[in-house]
Design a protein around this motif. Structure first.
Motif, short mmCIF file in Angstrom:
data_model
loop_
_atom_site.label_atom_id
_atom_site.label_comp_id
_atom_site.label_asym_id
_atom_site.label_seq_id
_atom_site.Cartn_x
_atom_site.Cartn_y
_atom_site.Cartn_z
N GLU A 146 0.83 -1.20 0.00
CA GLU A 146 0.00 0.00 0.00
C GLU A 146 0.87 1.26 0.00
O GLU A 146 0.55 2.24 -0.68
CB GLU A 146 -0.94 -0.01 1.20
N ARG A 147 1.96 1.22 0.74
CA ARG A 147 2.86 2.37 0.76
C ARG A 147 3.46 2.63 -0.63
O ARG A 147 3.48 3.77 -1.11
CB ARG A 147 3.98 2.13 1.77
N VAL A 148 3.92 1.57 -1.28
CA VAL A 148 4.55 1.72 -2.60
C VAL A 148 3.52 2.20 -3.63
O VAL A 148 3.81 3.09 -4.45
CB VAL A 148 5.19 0.40 -3.04
N ILE A 149 2.33 1.62 -3.61
CA ILE A 149 1.30 2.02 -4.57
C ILE A 149 0.91 3.48 -4.36
O ILE A 149 0.72 4.24 -5.31
CB ILE A 149 0.07 1.09 -4.47
N THR A 150 0.82 3.89 -3.10
CA THR A 150 0.51 5.28 -2.80
C THR A 150 1.60 6.21 -3.34
O THR A 150 1.33 7.25 -3.95
CB THR A 150 0.36 5.49 -1.28
N GLN A 151 2.86 5.84 -3.13
CA GLN A 151 3.96 6.65 -3.63
C GLN A 151 3.92 6.75 -5.15
O GLN A 151 4.20 7.82 -5.72
CB GLN A 151 5.29 6.05 -3.17
N MET A 152 3.57 5.66 -5.80
CA MET A 152 3.47 5.71 -7.25
C MET A 152 2.35 6.66 -7.68
O MET A 152 2.51 7.45 -8.63
CB MET A 152 3.23 4.31 -7.81
N ALA A 153 1.23 6.59 -7.00
CA ALA A 153 0.12 7.50 -7.33
C ALA A 153 0.54 8.95 -7.17
O ALA A 153 0.24 9.81 -8.02
CB ALA A 153 -1.08 7.18 -6.45
N LEU A 154 1.27 9.24 -6.11
CA LEU A 154 1.73 10.60 -5.87
C LEU A 154 2.78 11.06 -6.88
O LEU A 154 2.98 12.25 -7.08
CB LEU A 154 2.30 10.71 -4.44
N SER A 155 3.46 10.09 -7.48
CA SER A 155 4.54 10.44 -8.40
C SER A 155 4.05 10.80 -9.80
O SER A 155 4.84 11.11 -10.68
CB SER A 155 5.54 9.28 -8.51
N GLY A 156 2.73 10.71 -10.02
CA GLY A 156 2.19 11.11 -11.32
C GLY A 156 1.87 9.98 -12.25
O GLY A 156 1.70 10.20 -13.46
N CYS A 157 1.77 8.76 -11.75
CA CYS A 157 1.38 7.64 -12.61
C CYS A 157 -0.05 7.83 -13.11
O CYS A 157 -0.94 8.24 -12.35
CB CYS A 157 1.47 6.32 -11.84
N ASP A 158 -0.27 7.54 -14.36
CA ASP A 158 -1.61 7.59 -14.95
C ASP A 158 -2.32 6.25 -14.84
O ASP A 158 -3.55 6.19 -14.76
CB ASP A 158 -1.53 8.00 -16.43
#
Length: 368
Positions: free
Chosen positions: A78-90
């Motif tokens: 969940e932490r990694v997926i959240t970080q990816m979402a914050l990084s601008g992943c579409d």
């Protein structure tokens, strides 16, 4: 324009901001991947990464690829997926069953990002899709080869976790081995891991010590084939998730233990879904592709397999690819002898997706 980056390894980590910047129209679509194992595992994660690279090859500078490997299932996911979402992943692909809840939890917080979860069934939010492959089709082919080639009449199967995906494979493998060889017995060993070469090797060794001479696995490393190779041609096995072609031939030039493989080809799906984000046509779906869609592929059947057995296996592949044959076609009973499928009846997808029983003839219990 967002700087294009390709994260080379888990050690490199993710370059993340606190919020996703607004994207200009000419900015690339950012497709992100969360892997449960290392991209060098030679199996499951390797094959997903090949699919990611196929996206890059297809779209070039129109896409940016980011990934993180060896992400444990659970809170870390969940932490990694959240970080990816914050990084601008579409669009974010989460590539293991155990990422299911984490994917849906994060999706609830980022409704404008598309999420794709592999092998799960929860689509709690309209921006979450699921995708899977009909691995049991490939297991049918491997089971036929196993039943024909075993000399001890004992074949083995290493399961990762007792979830429907694994149970489907075990049942299909056994049913088709039994059709090929009525005397065959199946030994099932649970490794309780997706990727742990030491545990996988121990599981293979334990089965070999019990007289098993054909090994299939639903784990991610090449370790089971490595154990088979130590037996000097007495034990054979199959590539899992990727071709594992290195085990076709031993170092001394003699035939290796890998006589065929089941290959997960995610490239067509990944290209299609990233393309849908790019052109604005992405919609929630539940995808379950197999041989007809090119997602389940049987790798080269080597010359170690007798010509007649190879021809039978190829015929089985052709019938499943055309839709003429389904691996779960009755009559089939459950392990306790109760009727499951009548003569000519085909299992429905709902039952297969929740499969929690062995078929008749398999000994042992499915762990909780």
């Amino acid at each position: 324009m967002i700087r294009r980056t390709l994260l080379a390894s888990a050690a490199a980590g993710l370059t993340l901001g606190l919020a996703a910047p607004a994207m200009a129209q000419d900015d690339p679509t950012k497709a992100c991947f969360v892997y449960v194992g290392p991209i060098g595992d030679g199996g499951w994660t390797y094959q997903h990464h090949e699919g990611a690279m196929a996206v890059k090859e297809e779209f070039g500078d129109k896409v940016e690829i980011a990934y993180q490997e060896s992400v444990p299932e659970g809170a870390d996911a969940e932490r990694v997926i959240t970080q990816m979402a914050l990084s601008g992943c579409d669009i974010i692909f989460t590539t293991s069953f155990g990422f299911m809840d984490a994917t849906n939890n994060v999706a609830a917080k980022f409704p404008d990002i598309k999420f794709e979860h592999a092998t799960g069934y929860k689509r709690d939010h309209p921006n979450v899709s699921t995708y899977d492959a009909r691995f049991y089709e490939g297991r049918a082919v491997l089971g036929h080869i196993a039943g024909k080639m075993t000399k001890t009449n004992k074949i083995g199967y290493i399961g990762s976790f007792p979830i429907p995906e694994n149970i489907q494979g075990i049942n299909s493998y056994y049913l088709h081995a039994k059709k090929a060889n009525p005397d065959v017995e199946l030994v099932v060993t649970w490794a309780y891991t997706w990727f742990d070469p030491a545990k996988e090797a121990d599981a293979a060794r334990a089965m070999i010590d019990q007289g098993v001479d054909v090994i299939a696995a639903h784990t991610d490393s090449t370790a089971p084939l490595g154990e088979a190779a130590k037996e000097g041609g007495k034990v054979i096995g199959f590539g899992q998730a990727s071709d594992m072609a290195a085990f076709k031939t031993n170092d001394d030039g003699t035939p290796g233990p890998r006589v065929a493989s089941i290959i997960d080809n995610w490239a067509p799906y990944y290209i299609d879904r990233v393309g849908a984000v790019m052109d604005g046509t992405w919609e929630q779906q539940a995808s379950w592709g197999g041989m007809p869609e090119g997602e389940v592929v049987i790798g080269e059947i080597t010359e170690a397999v007798p010509a007649d057995v190879k021809a039978e296996a190829e015929e089985l592949i052709a019938k499943m690819t055309s839709g003429e044959y389904h691996p779960f076609t009755g009559p089939i009973n459950k392990q306790d002898g109760s009727a499951w499928l009548a003569e000519g009846e085909v299992a429905d997808d709902g039952t297969l997706a929740g499969m929690d029983f062995y078929v008749e003839g398999i000994t042992g219990e499915i762990p909780n």
